[in-house]
Write a protein that holds these residues in place. Structure first.
Motif, PDB file in Angstrom:
ATOM      1  N   ALA A   1     -14.931  -8.993  -6.488  1.00  0.00           N
ATOM      2  CA  ALA A   1     -15.267 -10.313  -5.957  1.00  0.00           C
ATOM      3  C   ALA A   1     -16.600 -10.298  -5.202  1.00  0.00           C
ATOM      4  CB  ALA A   1     -14.145 -10.799  -5.039  1.00  0.00           C
ATOM      5  N   THR A   2     -17.304  -9.186  -5.290  1.00  0.00           N
ATOM      6  CA  THR A   2     -18.587  -9.062  -4.608  1.00  0.00           C
ATOM      7  C   THR A   2     -19.522  -8.210  -5.463  1.00  0.00           C
ATOM      8  OG1 THR A   2     -19.661  -8.550  -2.490  1.00  0.00           O
ATOM      9  CG2 THR A   2     -17.956  -7.000  -3.272  1.00  0.00           C
ATOM     10  N   ILE A   3     -20.708  -7.981  -4.968  1.00  0.00           N
ATOM     11  CA  ILE A   3     -21.632  -7.059  -5.618  1.00  0.00           C
ATOM     12  C   ILE A   3     -21.286  -5.664  -5.110  1.00  0.00           C
ATOM     13  CG2 ILE A   3     -24.040  -6.364  -5.830  1.00  0.00           C
ATOM     14  CD1 ILE A   3     -24.764  -9.355  -5.508  1.00  0.00           C
ATOM     15  N   ASN A   4     -20.970  -4.777  -6.008  1.00  0.00           N
ATOM     16  CA  ASN A   4     -20.546  -3.422  -5.659  1.00  0.00           C
ATOM     17  C   ASN A   4     -21.788  -2.579  -5.361  1.00  0.00           C
ATOM     18  OD1 ASN A   4     -19.756  -0.707  -5.722  1.00  0.00           O
ATOM     19  ND2 ASN A   4     -18.084  -1.125  -7.140  1.00  0.00           N
ATOM     20  N   TYR A   5     -22.005  -2.272  -4.089  1.00  0.00           N
ATOM     21  CA  TYR A   5     -23.225  -1.544  -3.727  1.00  0.00           C
ATOM     22  C   TYR A   5     -23.244  -0.130  -4.280  1.00  0.00           C
ATOM     23  CZ  TYR A   5     -20.216  -0.683   0.356  1.00  0.00           C
ATOM     24  OH  TYR A   5     -19.170  -0.393   1.181  1.00  0.00           O
TER      25      TYR A   5
ATOM     26  N   ARG B   1     -37.285 -11.503  -2.995  1.00  0.00           N
ATOM     27  CA  ARG B   1     -37.320 -12.317  -4.203  1.00  0.00           C
ATOM     28  C   ARG B   1     -36.066 -13.177  -4.264  1.00  0.00           C
ATOM     29  NH1 ARG B   1     -41.685 -10.800  -3.614  1.00  0.00           N
ATOM     30  NH2 ARG B   1     -43.023  -9.664  -5.054  1.00  0.00           N
ATOM     31  N   GLY B   2     -36.229 -14.401  -4.755  1.00  0.00           N
ATOM     32  CA  GLY B   2     -35.101 -15.311  -4.892  1.00  0.00           C
ATOM     33  C   GLY B   2     -34.993 -16.250  -3.706  1.00  0.00           C
ATOM     34  N   THR B   3     -33.857 -16.918  -3.632  1.00  0.00           N
ATOM     35  CA  THR B   3     -33.599 -17.933  -2.614  1.00  0.00           C
ATOM     36  C   THR B   3     -32.286 -17.644  -1.918  1.00  0.00           C
ATOM     37  OG1 THR B   3     -34.732 -19.551  -4.017  1.00  0.00           O
ATOM     38  CG2 THR B   3     -33.375 -20.409  -2.230  1.00  0.00           C
ATOM     39  N   LEU B   4     -32.328 -17.654  -0.589  1.00  0.00           N
ATOM     40  CA  LEU B   4     -31.081 -17.542   0.173  1.00  0.00           C
ATOM     41  C   LEU B   4     -30.325 -18.855   0.047  1.00  0.00           C
ATOM     42  CD1 LEU B   4     -32.147 -15.713   3.438  1.00  0.00           C
ATOM     43  CD2 LEU B   4     -30.408 -14.978   1.832  1.00  0.00           C
ATOM     44  N   GLN B   5     -29.079 -18.766  -0.329  1.00  0.00           N
ATOM     45  CA  GLN B   5     -28.252 -19.957  -0.504  1.00  0.00           C
ATOM     46  C   GLN B   5     -27.089 -19.900   0.465  1.00  0.00           C
ATOM     47  OE1 GLN B   5     -27.207 -19.638  -4.619  1.00  0.00           O
ATOM     48  NE2 GLN B   5     -29.237 -20.202  -5.319  1.00  0.00           N
ATOM     49  N   THR B   6     -26.823 -21.006   1.132  1.00  0.00           N
ATOM     50  CA  THR B   6     -25.702 -21.073   2.041  1.00  0.00           C
ATOM     51  C   THR B   6     -24.400 -21.166   1.255  1.00  0.00           C
ATOM     52  OG1 THR B   6     -27.076 -22.232   3.620  1.00  0.00           O
ATOM     53  CG2 THR B   6     -24.713 -22.333   3.975  1.00  0.00           C
ATOM     54  N   VAL B   7     -23.434 -20.360   1.650  1.00  0.00           N
ATOM     55  CA  VAL B   7     -22.119 -20.347   0.994  1.00  0.00           C
ATOM     56  C   VAL B   7     -21.172 -21.170   1.835  1.00  0.00           C
ATOM     57  CG1 VAL B   7     -20.222 -18.886   0.241  1.00  0.00           C
ATOM     58  CG2 VAL B   7     -22.573 -18.088   0.017  1.00  0.00           C
ATOM     59  N   SER B   8     -20.441 -22.080   1.212  1.00  0.00           N
ATOM     60  CA  SER B   8     -19.501 -22.937   1.950  1.00  0.00           C
ATOM     61  C   SER B   8     -18.105 -22.380   1.868  1.00  0.00           C
ATOM     62  CB  SER B   8     -19.486 -24.330   1.373  1.00  0.00           C
ATOM     63  OG  SER B   8     -20.779 -24.840   1.240  1.00  0.00           O
TER      64      SER B   8
ATOM     65  N   ASP C   1     -21.434 -13.289  -1.219  1.00  0.00           N
ATOM     66  CA  ASP C   1     -20.386 -14.057  -0.548  1.00  0.00           C
ATOM     67  C   ASP C   1     -19.316 -13.088  -0.048  1.00  0.00           C
ATOM     68  OD1 ASP C   1     -18.434 -15.763   0.324  1.00  0.00           O
ATOM     69  OD2 ASP C   1     -18.266 -16.887  -1.549  1.00  0.00           O
ATOM     70  N   ALA C   2     -19.479 -12.608   1.187  1.00  0.00           N
ATOM     71  CA  ALA C   2     -18.531 -11.650   1.753  1.00  0.00           C
ATOM     72  C   ALA C   2     -17.168 -12.291   2.003  1.00  0.00           C
ATOM     73  CB  ALA C   2     -19.087 -11.057   3.044  1.00  0.00           C
ATOM     74  N   ALA C   3     -17.122 -13.579   2.292  1.00  0.00           N
ATOM     75  CA  ALA C   3     -15.848 -14.252   2.554  1.00  0.00           C
ATOM     76  C   ALA C   3     -14.954 -14.249   1.315  1.00  0.00           C
ATOM     77  CB  ALA C   3     -16.084 -15.684   3.028  1.00  0.00           C
ATOM     78  N   ARG C   4     -15.538 -14.476   0.169  1.00  0.00           N
ATOM     79  CA  ARG C   4     -14.764 -14.464  -1.083  1.00  0.00           C
ATOM     80  C   ARG C   4     -14.192 -13.072  -1.343  1.00  0.00           C
ATOM     81  NH1 ARG C   4     -15.643 -14.420  -7.100  1.00  0.00           N
ATOM     82  NH2 ARG C   4     -17.537 -13.245  -6.723  1.00  0.00           N
ATOM     83  N   ALA C   5     -14.998 -12.052  -1.126  1.00  0.00           N
ATOM     84  CA  ALA C   5     -14.525 -10.682  -1.310  1.00  0.00           C
ATOM     85  C   ALA C   5     -13.446 -10.341  -0.284  1.00  0.00           C
ATOM     86  CB  ALA C   5     -15.685  -9.709  -1.203  1.00  0.00           C
ATOM     87  N   ALA C   6     -13.661 -10.732   0.962  1.00  0.00           N
ATOM     88  CA  ALA C   6     -12.688 -10.434   2.013  1.00  0.00           C
ATOM     89  C   ALA C   6     -11.351 -11.123   1.749  1.00  0.00           C
ATOM     90  CB  ALA C   6     -13.238 -10.868   3.372  1.00  0.00           C
ATOM     91  N   ALA C   7     -11.399 -12.348   1.237  1.00  0.00           N
ATOM     92  CA  ALA C   7     -10.158 -13.090   0.970  1.00  0.00           C
ATOM     93  C   ALA C   7      -9.308 -12.409  -0.103  1.00  0.00           C
ATOM     94  CB  ALA C   7     -10.489 -14.525   0.558  1.00  0.00           C
ATOM     95  N   SER C   8      -9.968 -11.820  -1.087  1.00  0.00           N
ATOM     96  CA  SER C   8      -9.228 -11.180  -2.178  1.00  0.00           C
ATOM     97  C   SER C   8      -9.031  -9.687  -1.953  1.00  0.00           C
ATOM     98  CB  SER C   8      -9.955 -11.386  -3.509  1.00  0.00           C
ATOM     99  OG  SER C   8     -11.164 -10.647  -3.522  1.00  0.00           O
ATOM    100  N   ASP C   9      -9.834  -9.099  -1.082  1.00  0.00           N
ATOM    101  CA  ASP C   9      -9.838  -7.654  -0.834  1.00  0.00           C
ATOM    102  C   ASP C   9     -10.047  -6.877  -2.132  1.00  0.00           C
ATOM    103  OD1 ASP C   9      -9.850  -5.477   0.906  1.00  0.00           O
ATOM    104  OD2 ASP C   9      -7.700  -5.121   0.659  1.00  0.00           O
TER     105      ASP C   9
END
Length: 121
Positions: free
Chosen positions: A49-53, A114-121, A37-45
């Motif tokens: 709030a994201t997966i740290n690559y 692997r896994g399922t792509l899920q839409t983030v609202s 969820d890039a939007a969540r990470a971007a909102a908090s900077d």
């Protein structure tokens, strides 16, 4: 869905189906696409709030440098499981490239999802 990606993470590991291939480490290249969820990470900077690559890459390098496998398929499956279980990704695409493994080719390898792509609202 937002996707974090890593291109051509270069790792030295012992890999191959022949004993002589595993005598010295070989280079493998790893490509990752990870649902996040890039939007969540971007909102908090905030990186938490994201997966740290960087953390993902460090974990992959640590694992592969300490491991010996025969197949790129095994590497891909293990890395996909690691990213999903250790980092909470709902979906991941992993490509493992083995440069110059077959004469006349730039590289050979495998790509799995692997896994399922899920839409983030």
């Amino acid at each position: 869905m937002d996707i974090l990606f890593v291109r051509e993470l270069k790792v030295q590991t012992r890999i191959g189906i022949y004993d002589w291939e595993r005598e010295v480490p070989q280079t493998v290249l790893i490509d990752l696409e990870i649902a996040a969820d890039a939007a969540r990470a971007a909102a908090s900077d905030r990186v938490n709030a994201t997966i740290n690559y960087q953390t993902v890459c460090d974990r992959i390098v640590e694992y592969l440098e300490a491991t010996e496998t025969q197949l790129v398929e095994t590497v891909a499956e293990t890395l996909a499981r690691m990213v999903r279980e250790d980092f909470g990704a709902s979906w991941v695409r992993v490509s493992v490239h083995k440069p110059a493994a077959v004469r006349g080719t730039r590289d050979v390898g495998v790509r799995i999802e692997r896994g399922t792509l899920q839409t983030v609202s």
